[in-house]
Write an enzyme that holds these catalytic residues in place. Structure first.
Site, short mmCIF file in Angstrom:
data_model
loop_
_atom_site.label_atom_id
_atom_site.label_comp_id
_atom_site.label_asym_id
_atom_site.label_seq_id
_atom_site.Cartn_x
_atom_site.Cartn_y
_atom_site.Cartn_z
N ASP A 195 12.93 8.63 6.33
CA ASP A 195 12.27 7.75 4.67
C ASP A 195 13.57 8.35 3.89
O ASP A 195 14.20 9.54 3.81
CB ASP A 195 10.89 7.29 4.46
N LYS B 219 5.07 1.71 -2.72
CA LYS B 219 6.00 3.04 -2.40
C LYS B 219 6.27 1.91 -0.66
O LYS B 219 5.01 1.98 0.25
CB LYS B 219 5.15 4.14 -2.04
N SER C 107 14.64 2.85 5.51
CA SER C 107 14.38 2.70 4.86
C SER C 107 14.47 1.48 4.40
O SER C 107 14.58 0.87 4.91
CB SER C 107 15.02 3.66 3.46
#
Length: 216
Positions: A10, A46, A115
């Protein structure tokens, strides 16, 4: 802990700390809309896509019925965010990142990015680590956001790895769940209480390096 055969990273919170800039950008958007948005609220964003992040902010404020041109506000958020990350450099990489990427490269481990960020390539270039990656899968490459496993499955395919051969490095609950759903092992960066369903939780990539049993 042994080195992975294939590694998928990520971006935000794992390689570079851009979460603060996302928060500041969303805070500006919330202020312009007359909505509340706190640092605690930011934790809910997040690993979440930009579109979903705006939905969450509206939900937090019970403002789902607000008549918005969402595309306009999403573009505005990105404009603010880009102004913050323009000055990123290698010094903004989190502890242990360069050493980990360098070690993986020296061992011919294939490295991919997985990501939700739509600015991933820009961030990798400005921080000087773009060249370490064999494949980049970002928010421009997928249909379904984490916790859907799509981003990691595409990343594994692009580096010719089977899911069970991959280790994912994540800092968000949504990302950890996405990797587990993909059939991959997960090393989580952050709080063990929040991320305890990962295979291992470490403070940062520097701590991960100290757990590797092989000496090179």
């Amino acid at each position: 802990m042994l080195l992975p055969k294939f590694a998928i990273f990520d971006l935000d919170g794992v390689l570079v700390d851009t979460a603060k800039y996302h928060y500041l950008a969303w805070k500006e958007i919330a202020n312009e809309l007359g909505l509340s948005f706190t640092i605690a609220d930011n934790e809910k964003l997040k690993g979440v896509s930009r579109d979903k992040s705006l939905d969450i902010i509206l939900e937090i404020n019970n403002a789902q019925s607000l008549n918005l041109d969402k595309s306009q506000w999403l573009a505005r958020k990105n404009e603010i965010y880009l102004s913050y990350i323009e000055q990123l450099s290698e010094s903004d990489l989190l502890p242990g990142v360069i050493d980990t990427l360098s070690l993986f490269k020296s061992q011919d481990i294939k490295i991919a990015l997985g990501s939700a960020s739509k600015n991933a390539i820009k961030i990798l270039r400005t921080t000087g680590v773009f060249g370490y990656f064999d494949a980049i899968v970002d928010g421009n490459s997928v249909t379904n956001a984490k916790p859907d496993p799509e981003v990691f499955l595409i990343a594994a395919k692009r580096i010719h790895g089977q899911p069970e051969e991959c280790i994912v490095f994540e800092d968000a609950i949504a990302g950890v769940n996405a990797a587990l759903s993909a059939g991959m092992k997960v090393i989580a960066i952050g709080d063990e209480v929040q991320l305890g369903n990962a295979n291992k939780v470490v403070k940062d990539m520097a701590e991960y390096l100290t757990t590797i049993t092989n000496k090179y």
